[in-house]
Design an enzyme around this catalytic site. Structure first.
Site, short mmCIF file in Angstrom:
data_model
loop_
_atom_site.label_atom_id
_atom_site.label_comp_id
_atom_site.label_asym_id
_atom_site.label_seq_id
_atom_site.Cartn_x
_atom_site.Cartn_y
_atom_site.Cartn_z
N HIS A 99 3.03 1.61 -1.67
CA HIS A 99 2.44 2.84 -2.19
C HIS A 99 1.00 3.00 -1.71
CE1 HIS A 99 -0.14 0.58 -4.93
NE2 HIS A 99 0.91 -0.19 -5.17
N GLU A 205 6.91 -3.94 -8.97
CA GLU A 205 5.90 -4.98 -8.79
C GLU A 205 6.14 -6.13 -9.76
OE1 GLU A 205 4.20 -6.73 -7.02
OE2 GLU A 205 2.55 -5.41 -6.42
#
Length: 338
Positions: A99, A205
């Site tokens: 990202h 994550e």
């Protein structure tokens, strides 16, 4: 990290899938490439300029010096490998994208990693910054736009240029969702391969402690981003995040291997996009025996994978104890403002 006894499609007792990186095709997979000097935007996503055994097929129509035709020839070669592979072997190319910069990245830089880990990351935000399930910053949006422009420059119609992803998978965290939308949503894609990203719980994550890694509710994600497809079994509230336990690296690698098992068993497509996070990508690279390769925010690397079903159960490491928030060795609030 919670229950990891996921039953995967086509799982068979007494066998498992071994994943490996096919070297010699991307710069990032080669030991000689310096990650600190690698720029995916200037290197054709790292695709090595080389010939393939399938180049003689209609080669008169190809410009062997063209970046777009290099991708076209590579795609032909990969599909040729799959067509002639034994039943227990599959090849895929996965574009692993990190990202763009999020507000949690800004906060960690502001406070310093030690103070961030022991104090600030446990909060919802501070000093006018909100980092719980962090949004992209303006810079993060521009980084995603840069990736969009690269894809746009390399795409050239239905059968030319870089092959567009046939499937898009994305982490359920907002910064990854925003990145995948900016990168792909406005591309001129073939009508048979529309942009329909699928949210995968396992593609996130490291889980726990940091509020930036706690996902929003399924209702929020669905209402805010209606272009998404949310995978089956996706819980309304985050079932994995814990305020006092941090997922260890070895567990995250197991989680990423489970994700690969799921996708290789259920998705027949060859060119696939993952939009995820630095830690998740690092563990994915470990799971496929790829060299360590750090990505800047907004960075993208394709990885050429071979999956082979072999006899025997997979060896998994003994579980590490989950991490807990470290104790601060200094006053974490004595930091300069932005």
């Amino acid at each position: 990290m919670g229950d990891t006894s996921l039953v995967l499609p086509e799982a068979k007792s007494g066998t498992h899938v071994e994943y490996s990186t096919v070297k010699g095709y991307f710069l990032q997979s080669e030991d000689s490439t310096d990650p600190s000097k690698f720029d995916f935007k200037k290197s054709n996503f790292g695709l090595i300029d080389r010939t393939y055994e399938t180049d003689d097929i209609s080669s008169k129509d190809l410009d062997l010096s063209s970046a777009k035709d290099q991708w076209q020839r590579f795609a032909r070669y990969v599909r040729h490998l799959n067509e002639h592979a034994p039943d227990d072997v599959k090849f895929k190319v996965i574009f692993m994208g990190r990202h763009g910069q999020g507000w949690h990245n800004v906060a960690e830089s502001k406070y310093g990693t030690e103070a961030w880990d022991c104090h600030w990351s446990l909060l919802e935000g501070a000093d006018g910054i909100t980092w719980a399930d962090a949004n992209l910053t303006d810079l993060g949006e521009q980084q995603a736009q840069d990736a969009h422009q690269l894809w746009d420059s390399l795409l050239a119609g239905e059968e030319n240029g870089i092959p567009p992803p046939e499937t898009y998978y994305v982490s359920p965290l907002v910064r990854a969702i925003q990145t995948v939308a900016i990168t792909f949503e406005k591309l001129d894609l073939p009508y048979q391969l529309p942009f329909k990203p699928i949210v995968k719980e396992l593609l996130r994550e490291a889980i726990g402690v940091h509020t930036c890694d706690r996902r929003s509710s399924a209702t929020f994600i669905r209402d805010s981003y209606p272009f998404l497809t949310i995978e089956g079994g996706f819980a309304e509230t985050d079932p994995l995040w814990k305020a006092d336990l941090r997922e260890p690296d070895s567990t995250r690698k197991v989680r990423m291997t489970m994700l690969l098992d799921d996708i290789f068993a259920s998705d027949e497509n060859t060119f696939i996009s993952f939009t995820s996070h630095s830690g998740a990508i690092g563990s994915l690279l470990q799971a496929v025996n790829h060299r360590s390769f750090g990505l800047e925010t907004g960075g993208v690397i394709p990885v050429f994978l071979k999956a082979q079903t072999v006899k025997g159960d997979r060896n998994t490491p003994d579980p590490e104890p989950s991490g807990t928030p470290p104790n601060c060795t200094a006053n974490p609030t004595s930091t300069p403002s932005l």
